[in-house]
Motif scaffolding. Structure first.
Motif, short mmCIF file in Angstrom:
data_model
loop_
_atom_site.label_atom_id
_atom_site.label_comp_id
_atom_site.label_asym_id
_atom_site.label_seq_id
_atom_site.Cartn_x
_atom_site.Cartn_y
_atom_site.Cartn_z
N GLY A 102 14.99 -4.87 2.28
CA GLY A 102 14.95 -3.42 2.24
C GLY A 102 13.59 -2.90 2.63
N SER A 103 13.31 -1.70 2.17
CA SER A 103 12.04 -1.06 2.46
C SER A 103 11.43 -0.58 1.15
N TYR A 104 10.18 -0.16 1.24
CA TYR A 104 9.52 0.32 0.04
C TYR A 104 8.40 1.28 0.40
N GLU A 105 8.00 2.06 -0.60
CA GLU A 105 6.81 2.90 -0.52
C GLU A 105 5.97 2.53 -1.72
N LEU A 106 4.69 2.31 -1.50
CA LEU A 106 3.80 1.90 -2.57
C LEU A 106 2.52 2.70 -2.48
N ASP A 107 2.09 3.26 -3.59
CA ASP A 107 0.81 3.96 -3.68
C ASP A 107 -0.03 3.20 -4.69
N ALA A 108 -0.97 2.40 -4.18
CA ALA A 108 -1.77 1.55 -5.04
C ALA A 108 -2.65 2.36 -5.98
N GLY A 109 -3.17 3.50 -5.53
CA GLY A 109 -4.03 4.34 -6.37
C GLY A 109 -3.28 4.93 -7.55
N GLN A 110 -2.08 5.40 -7.31
CA GLN A 110 -1.26 6.00 -8.36
C GLN A 110 -0.41 4.96 -9.09
N ARG A 111 -0.38 3.74 -8.55
CA ARG A 111 0.44 2.65 -9.09
C ARG A 111 1.93 3.02 -9.14
N THR A 112 2.38 3.67 -8.07
CA THR A 112 3.79 4.03 -7.99
C THR A 112 4.45 3.22 -6.88
N VAL A 113 5.74 3.02 -7.07
CA VAL A 113 6.51 2.25 -6.10
C VAL A 113 7.93 2.83 -6.03
N LYS A 114 8.47 2.83 -4.83
CA LYS A 114 9.85 3.25 -4.63
C LYS A 114 10.49 2.18 -3.76
#
Length: 167
Positions: A102-114
């Motif tokens: 699949g795919s993903y979105e990751l924001d390392a600064g905010q520690r969020t992942v989708k």
């Protein structure tokens, strides 16, 4: 003319035509491979290939899944794992039975992942429950935590959905 002789003549003509077509196709493919390898070698001479490596500690690492929703992850046909590819933002792995991608979105600064993942359809009766819980966990994951060599995926309230060990 007998039927056998007629069929033999047709087969010989067909073989000749197909043989020529196969030979020409192979020649074109080989010519394409040679020119492609020439271009690739010229490009690599200009700029050496670099292995992708992310600085956030999550991406470009193989994460072997150790727990799913508080239960120990089980090995069925394969070790369950996840891998986040930073170059194309692609997720791949295994549920223990089926490949997942699949795919993903990751924001390392905010520690969020989708995560947006799908698993294959190979039937492993004993692995179905684990696969269902794992796919639900991936769908519900919104945050992540790194502690040493461990990755925890969490839901929006901070509850651990999945734990994985860096390999």
């Amino acid at each position: 003319m007998t039927v056998v002789r007629y069929c033999r003549e047709k087969q010989e003509k067909y073989t000749e035509k197909c043989g020529l077509a196969v030979t020409l196709s192979a020649a074109f493919l080989l010519a394409g491979c040679q020119s492609a390898s020439h271009v690739a070698s010229a490009a690599s001479a200009e700029r050496p290939a670099q292995a992708m490596s992310s600085m956030d500690g999550v991406q470009d690492v193989r994460w072997e899944i150790t727990q799913i929703s508080g239960q120990k992850a089980k090995f069925f046909h394969h070790q369950p794992y996840l891998q986040f590819s930073s170059q194309f933002k692609q997720l791949r792995g295994n549920t223990g039975c089926n490949e997942l991608a699949g795919s993903y979105e990751l924001d390392a600064g905010q520690r969020t992942v989708k995560l947006n993942a799908r698993a294959g359809h190979f039937s492993c009766d004993a692995a179905l429950a684990q696969e269902a819980v794992l796919m639900d966990a991936l769908q519900d994951a919104e945050r992540f935590q790194l502690k040493g060599g461990q990755l925890m995926l969490q839901d929006k309230s901070g509850r651990d959905l999945l734990q994985a060990q860096k390999k």
